[in-house]
Design a protein around this motif. Sequence first.
Motif, PDB file in Angstrom:
ATOM      1  N   UNK A 179      53.956  25.268  73.578  1.00  0.00           N
ATOM      2  CA  UNK A 179      54.716  24.467  72.505  1.00  0.00           C
ATOM      3  C   UNK A 179      54.970  22.994  72.829  1.00  0.00           C
ATOM      4  N   UNK A 180      55.493  23.214  74.127  1.00  0.00           N
ATOM      5  CA  UNK A 180      55.866  21.634  74.516  1.00  0.00           C
ATOM      6  C   UNK A 180      54.634  20.650  74.707  1.00  0.00           C
ATOM      7  N   UNK A 181      53.609  21.345  75.277  1.00  0.00           N
ATOM      8  CA  UNK A 181      52.266  20.436  75.645  1.00  0.00           C
ATOM      9  C   UNK A 181      51.632  20.191  74.017  1.00  0.00           C
ATOM     10  N   UNK A 182      51.458  21.184  73.318  1.00  0.00           N
ATOM     11  CA  UNK A 182      51.030  20.963  72.159  1.00  0.00           C
ATOM     12  C   UNK A 182      51.778  19.826  71.201  1.00  0.00           C
ATOM     13  N   UNK A 183      53.069  19.961  71.314  1.00  0.00           N
ATOM     14  CA  UNK A 183      54.105  19.016  70.656  1.00  0.00           C
ATOM     15  C   UNK A 183      53.577  17.497  71.269  1.00  0.00           C
ATOM     16  N   UNK A 184      53.416  17.464  72.760  1.00  0.00           N
ATOM     17  CA  UNK A 184      53.099  15.979  73.321  1.00  0.00           C
ATOM     18  C   UNK A 184      51.875  15.630  72.788  1.00  0.00           C
ATOM     19  N   UNK A 185      50.790  16.488  72.853  1.00  0.00           N
ATOM     20  CA  UNK A 185      49.508  16.096  72.477  1.00  0.00           C
ATOM     21  C   UNK A 185      49.565  15.690  70.874  1.00  0.00           C
ATOM     22  N   UNK A 186      50.245  16.368  70.213  1.00  0.00           N
ATOM     23  CA  UNK A 186      50.351  15.830  68.543  1.00  0.00           C
ATOM     24  C   UNK A 186      51.001  14.310  68.365  1.00  0.00           C
ATOM     25  N   UNK A 220      73.978  32.240  78.757  1.00  0.00           N
ATOM     26  CA  UNK A 220      73.842  31.464  79.857  1.00  0.00           C
ATOM     27  C   UNK A 220      74.052  29.854  79.248  1.00  0.00           C
ATOM     28  N   UNK A 221      74.847  29.125  80.034  1.00  0.00           N
ATOM     29  CA  UNK A 221      75.052  27.718  79.707  1.00  0.00           C
ATOM     30  C   UNK A 221      73.877  26.852  79.411  1.00  0.00           C
ATOM     31  N   UNK A 222      72.788  26.892  80.262  1.00  0.00           N
ATOM     32  CA  UNK A 222      71.703  26.087  80.076  1.00  0.00           C
ATOM     33  C   UNK A 222      70.859  26.540  78.978  1.00  0.00           C
ATOM     34  N   UNK A 223      70.683  27.732  78.555  1.00  0.00           N
ATOM     35  CA  UNK A 223      69.993  28.213  77.536  1.00  0.00           C
ATOM     36  C   UNK A 223      70.466  27.480  76.244  1.00  0.00           C
ATOM     37  N   UNK A 224      71.820  27.798  76.266  1.00  0.00           N
ATOM     38  CA  UNK A 224      72.806  27.083  74.881  1.00  0.00           C
ATOM     39  C   UNK A 224      72.593  25.644  74.877  1.00  0.00           C
ATOM     40  N   UNK A 225      72.601  24.943  76.228  1.00  0.00           N
ATOM     41  CA  UNK A 225      72.614  23.437  75.964  1.00  0.00           C
ATOM     42  C   UNK A 225      71.268  22.999  75.606  1.00  0.00           C
ATOM     43  N   UNK A 226      70.086  23.735  76.037  1.00  0.00           N
ATOM     44  CA  UNK A 226      68.771  23.244  75.627  1.00  0.00           C
ATOM     45  C   UNK A 226      68.673  23.566  74.160  1.00  0.00           C
ATOM     46  N   UNK A 227      68.952  24.707  73.669  1.00  0.00           N
ATOM     47  CA  UNK A 227      68.887  24.941  72.001  1.00  0.00           C
ATOM     48  C   UNK A 227      69.887  24.001  71.236  1.00  0.00           C
ATOM     49  N   UNK A 228      70.948  23.631  72.079  1.00  0.00           N
ATOM     50  CA  UNK A 228      71.901  22.651  71.266  1.00  0.00           C
ATOM     51  C   UNK A 228      70.982  21.247  71.123  1.00  0.00           C
ATOM     52  N   UNK A 229      70.461  20.689  72.513  1.00  0.00           N
ATOM     53  CA  UNK A 229      69.790  19.551  72.450  1.00  0.00           C
ATOM     54  C   UNK A 229      68.545  19.494  71.253  1.00  0.00           C
ATOM     55  N   UNK A 256      61.040  21.821  74.887  1.00  0.00           N
ATOM     56  CA  UNK A 256      60.440  22.755  75.055  1.00  0.00           C
ATOM     57  C   UNK A 256      59.894  22.889  76.524  1.00  0.00           C
ATOM     58  N   UNK A 257      59.666  21.929  77.250  1.00  0.00           N
ATOM     59  CA  UNK A 257      58.958  21.948  78.544  1.00  0.00           C
ATOM     60  C   UNK A 257      60.214  22.297  79.611  1.00  0.00           C
ATOM     61  N   UNK A 258      61.275  21.520  79.069  1.00  0.00           N
ATOM     62  CA  UNK A 258      62.601  21.765  79.839  1.00  0.00           C
ATOM     63  C   UNK A 258      63.213  23.266  79.830  1.00  0.00           C
ATOM     64  N   UNK A 259      62.879  23.626  78.390  1.00  0.00           N
ATOM     65  CA  UNK A 259      63.410  25.140  78.136  1.00  0.00           C
ATOM     66  C   UNK A 259      62.384  26.246  78.787  1.00  0.00           C
ATOM     67  N   UNK A 260      61.014  25.963  78.964  1.00  0.00           N
ATOM     68  CA  UNK A 260      60.174  26.775  79.707  1.00  0.00           C
ATOM     69  C   UNK A 260      60.694  26.576  81.133  1.00  0.00           C
ATOM     70  N   UNK A 261      61.028  25.643  81.679  1.00  0.00           N
ATOM     71  CA  UNK A 261      61.304  25.506  83.191  1.00  0.00           C
ATOM     72  C   UNK A 261      62.506  26.562  83.421  1.00  0.00           C
ATOM     73  N   UNK A 262      63.301  26.762  82.518  1.00  0.00           N
ATOM     74  CA  UNK A 262      64.423  27.403  82.725  1.00  0.00           C
ATOM     75  C   UNK A 262      64.164  29.038  82.476  1.00  0.00           C
TER      76      UNK A 262
END
Length: 180
Positions: free
Chosen positions: A128-135, A62-71, A109-115
């Motif tokens: 992962x996304x929430x812990x990263x933002x907290x850190x 899927x293009x969305x998953x590829x795009x987020x991993x690339x980002x 990571x939060x955007x990837x979760x939404x996908x």
Amino acid sequence: MNTSNASGSRGWSIFLGILLVIAGMFSIAAPFFAGIAASAFFGWLILIGGFAHLIYAWSERGAGAVLWQLLIGIVYVVAAVYILARPTVGVVALTLVLGVYIVLEGIFELALFSLVRKQPGSLWFLVDGLVSLLLAGLIFFHWPSSSFWAVGTLVGVSLLFSGFARLTFPMRPRMALNPA
């Protein structure tokens, strides 16, 4: 379902997860050394992680998953190039760069979760996304006094959670099919 493509994607996710968990454990075990040697040491670790994300992106469907991993991979690579190009700037500046890197990783990571939120095991991307933002918040709130321990500890925790997310996500569907 094409099982060879799914198993290839699963293999890359596990490989990336193992690399990230190992890097995270080392960073947590030696935070002072990691803080002092961070310009070179973490620059290379983040660069390797970035290339692993970029390579892993091509195994996604899927293009969305590829795009987020690339980002995510691009964020890793850009942060690493800055760190490696300016090793004398010091640990204090590195703390700010890594704080920005962790914020961006958390957002992606939060955007990837939404996908992928409807898929089993996707909760780890949210964690992962929430812990990263907290850190990242901890880095910015205590900067510059926390620079010497923050780099090793906080990046280690972030890498560890990223690794767990990549390890558990592909294994979850297999466990659901084989409940024994």
